[in-house]
Design a protein around this motif. Structure first.
Motif, PDB file in Angstrom:
ATOM      1  N   HIS A 284       0.845  -1.195   0.000  1.00  0.00           N
ATOM      2  CA  HIS A 284       0.000   0.000   0.000  1.00  0.00           C
ATOM      3  C   HIS A 284       0.880   1.244   0.000  1.00  0.00           C
ATOM      4  N   LEU A 285       0.318   2.306  -0.543  1.00  0.00           N
ATOM      5  CA  LEU A 285       0.975   3.605  -0.596  1.00  0.00           C
ATOM      6  C   LEU A 285       0.304   4.492   0.446  1.00  0.00           C
TER       7      LEU A 285
ATOM      8  N   ASP B  66       3.525   8.837   1.079  1.00  0.00           N
ATOM      9  CA  ASP B  66       4.048   8.296  -0.175  1.00  0.00           C
ATOM     10  C   ASP B  66       5.115   7.223   0.046  1.00  0.00           C
TER      11      ASP B  66
ATOM     12  N   ILE C  20       5.819   3.215   0.231  1.00  0.00           N
ATOM     13  CA  ILE C  20       5.258   1.936  -0.195  1.00  0.00           C
ATOM     14  C   ILE C  20       5.797   0.834   0.711  1.00  0.00           C
TER      15      ILE C  20
ATOM     16  N   PHE D 127      -3.902   2.177  -2.978  1.00  0.00           N
ATOM     17  CA  PHE D 127      -3.447   3.571  -3.003  1.00  0.00           C
ATOM     18  C   PHE D 127      -4.641   4.482  -2.759  1.00  0.00           C
ATOM     19  N   ASP D 128      -4.357   5.711  -2.442  1.00  0.00           N
ATOM     20  CA  ASP D 128      -5.397   6.709  -2.201  1.00  0.00           C
ATOM     21  C   ASP D 128      -5.861   7.262  -3.541  1.00  0.00           C
ATOM     22  N   ASP D 129      -7.074   6.837  -3.977  1.00  0.00           N
ATOM     23  CA  ASP D 129      -7.531   7.243  -5.303  1.00  0.00           C
ATOM     24  C   ASP D 129      -7.999   8.692  -5.354  1.00  0.00           C
TER      25      ASP D 129
ATOM     26  N   TYR E 209      -4.081   9.934  -6.088  1.00  0.00           N
ATOM     27  CA  TYR E 209      -3.378   9.416  -7.259  1.00  0.00           C
ATOM     28  C   TYR E 209      -4.363   8.813  -8.256  1.00  0.00           C
TER      29      TYR E 209
ATOM     30  N   ASN F 293      -9.780   1.475  -5.327  1.00  0.00           N
ATOM     31  CA  ASN F 293      -8.470   2.068  -5.063  1.00  0.00           C
ATOM     32  C   ASN F 293      -7.368   1.007  -5.006  1.00  0.00           C
TER      33      ASN F 293
END
Length: 654
Positions: free
Chosen positions: A457-458, A462, A464, A576-578, A581, A610
């Motif tokens: 996950h990001l 930021d 990973i 990830f946080d849609d 990103y 996401n």
């Protein structure tokens, strides 16, 4: 005289023909064309070229020794081909009987300023090197070797061992333009003659010569005079996933079947399997050891002896042998076989360990039989007629509840029912003393698999990170078990060195021990990706099943032998946080199949909410692929490497 020729064409695909008219391949004589031509257009990778090779074997009329005259003419194309100037002649001796070499003549030819310069080998530069009690090597190096040199050498090999008629190699690790072998075999000796390697002879003739050999008492024999020749033979280049090159190298071999003396005596050397079975049963080493009875109470615990479930009992006996006795690395299965010494010293050869396993299982009322095999490095055992010396290994077949298991207790990391990879070499000979021996196919019935699951996950900073889980089964698990359990710290260090862009923590192995059926590990990673401002480029394949394509030949004329069927599975999930990103680019779906449904690659990628979901499945449905599969396999592996290397995900800040 009738000579039976068994043509064992192991390679079915055609070979590319090589020819170059500037080279004089019709004789041993060196020509200007041989010296002036410094390239071989049909194989630009060749470092040297055998222009002409000749052999002539015949029985000497005076002493009945086998004499073989040998000549070679070789072009040195570049410095990597200089090793062809190093010649080693193997001589065998047993007691007072010795092979000898005579009439060694060797010359190097160079073209210097338009003049031919000849440099002969001096006698002082010929050396003898004793390898052991029975083997000696005569060695020399041709002088004044340069790029473009042509070398010639000849000698006569004299052997008193007519039971071992001189075999002949037609193929080498460099291309050959012309190779001829002449033989003259008196009718006293009857040989089985076998052509190996699948390359066709361009000349194959036999004619009878009257009274070629005579005895002092007036007897005589006719000879079969044969000429075998091949032209334009490509180099044999070894590559990954093959058994012994002796299985495929183009050559002719001889096995003595019968000798008929002038006095009327007849000795049979090649026997039927029925005869071999009878002799094997009473053999002083293996045969007698297999028939020995063992008191279970002397070696096993009461818990094992009283176990009623035959499969559990067999497992326990197998594990006891693994943990108690150590294989000394000796492959000599027909010598020094002693259960008594094994029990005393806790160490022994292959036969001793597996015969003890056989006998304990037999005493426990489990149906067992020994199986003779030839290991991968030893080459295939001949199936046309019995040659016991072809076998160098012994394993055990156990039948429990109507299911067959093949067992080998020499490796204490093996699971019950598995045998070492070295034993995966086609058929073995099951020695059944009641019903007669038979060939059995030694192939693993299970598919060896590799699983990887990566979930990352990001976060809001930021960064990973995430977890990786892996599982290996069968032969894929075996090497990992050995590496980890022998030195856990070194294993982890190697894992960290393999992925310098990852920080690994919380490493855990959850397998069931060194003889467990699988190897499972989990660990946490922090992924150090390259910061490119608003963009994140991510390659999801932290682990690559194949770092490069192992198949690089233009053409492969021998099978691709993996030894076992296998499969690879890679699952990747990236959260990830849609709102922050967006996925700009991700790889396309790929579905690639090998001919005849013999393998497949399925690669898919998609976004769900996401998360990016990705999977790669690779299956090989055959353990051995015939040579005609090579172009497809080569492309297949190339696509796999490309998927693992170039499947980038691009995320961009909104």
């Amino acid at each position: 005289m009738n000579q039976t020729i068994f043509l064992s064409f192991l390679l079915l695909s055609s070979l590319t023909l090589f020819s170059q008219s500037n080279f004089h391949s019709n004789s041993y004589r060196v020509t200007l064309g041989d010296l002036k031509t410094n390239t071989f257009e049909k194989d630009s990778t060749a470092n040297a070229l055998i222009i002409y090779k000749y052999g002539n074997s015949f029985v000497d009329r005076s002493d009945y020794d086998l004499r073989t005259e040998i000549k070679q003419k070789i072009k040195i194309l570049n410095k990597e081909g200089f090793n062809k100037a190093n010649v080693s002649i193997h001589l065998y001796n047993k007691g007072d009987r010795k092979q000898k070499v005579e009439k060694i003549v060797a010359t190097t030819y160079n073209l210097v300023d338009g003049k031919v310069i000849k440099t002969p080998l001096l006698k002082k530069d010929i050396f003898r090197e004793k390898h052991d009690e029975n083997h000696t090597f005569v060695k020399f190096t041709l002088p004044n070797i340069k790029e473009g040199s042509v070398i010639t050498y000849s000698y006569t090999l004299i052997s008193p061992f007519m039971f071992n008629y001189k075999g002949w190699d037609f193929q080498s690790d460099v291309p050959t333009l012309y190779n001829e072998y002449r033989t003259s075999i008196p009718g006293n000796w009857h040989y089985n003659i076998k052509l190996v390697g699948g390359k066709k002879l361009t000349t194959n003739t036999t004619e009878e010569k009257k009274n070629c050999l005579e005895s002092s008492r007036g007897g005589s024999a006719n000879c079969a005079n044969s000429v075998y020749a091949m032209k334009d033979i490509p180099a044999f280049i070894e590559e990954d996933y093959m058994t012994s090159k002796s299985n495929y190298l183009a050559r002719v071999e001889y096995e003595l079947q019968t000798f008929r003396g002038f006095d009327g005596r007849v000795n049979d050397y090649t026997k039927t399997w029925r005869t071999v079975d009878r002799e094997f049963k009473t053999d002083k080493d293996i045969g007698r050891q297999l028939s020995k009875s063992i008191d279970l109470e002397d070696l096993l615990t009461l818990e094992i002896i009283n176990e009623n479930d035959l499969l559990k009992k067999a497992n326990a006996i197998y594990k006891h042998i693994q943990e108690t006795y150590t294989w000394n690395g000796d492959y000599k299965i027909f010598e020094d076989v002693s259960i008594k010494d094994l029990i005393k010293n806790k160490s022994g050869n292959v036969s001793s360990i597996n015969i003890l396993l056989h006998n304990l299982l037999k005493e426990a009322n489990i149906n067992v039989k020994p199986v003779l095999i030839s290991t991968r490095e030893n080459g295939f055992a001949t199936k046309v007629f019995p040659i016991i010396s072809d076998f160098n290994y012994l394993i055990v077949q156990a039948t429990i509840n109507d299911k067959i298991y093949y067992l080998d207790a020499t490796d204490n990391y093996l699971c019950f029912g598995d045998i070492p990879f070295r034993c995966l070499n086609g058929d073995g000979r099951l020695m059944d003393f009641k019903n007669g021996s038979e060939w059995v196919d030694i192939k693993p019935d299970k598919v060896s698999k590799v699983y990887y699951n990566a979930e990352l996950h990001l976060d809001e900073n930021d960064i990973i990170s995430g977890n990786i889980k892996s599982k290996r089964t069968g032969y894929h698990a075996l090497n990992y078990k050995k590496s980890y359990y022998k030195n856990k710290d070194a294993y982890l260090q190697e894992l960290e060195n393999k992925f310098p862009y990852l920080d690994i923590s919380n490493f855990v192995v959850s397998s069931s021990g060194i003889t467990g059926p699988d190897f499972k590990e989990t660990y946490h990673i922090d992924y150090n990706y390259e910061d490119t401002g608003d963009n994140i480029y991510l390659n999801p394949f932290f682990v690559k099943f194949f770092n490069e394509n192992p198949f690089k030949l233009q053409e492969r004329t021998y099978p691709i032998d993996f030894g076992y069927k296998d499969a690879y599975f890679y699952s990747f999930k990236f959260n990830f946080d849609d709102t922050k990103y967006a996925v700009i680019e991700y790889p396309k779906v790929k579905n690639i199949a090998l001919p005849n449904n013999s393998g497949r690659v399925l690669f898919s990628t998609k976004t769900v909410g996401n998360s990016i979901l990705m999977s790669l499945n690779i299956t090989f449905n055959k353990s051995v692929y015939e040579p005609e599969y090579y172009p497809a396999l080569k492309e297949f592996m190339s696509r796999i490497v490309d998927i693992q290397t170039n499947s980038l995900i691009l995320l961009k800040k909104k």
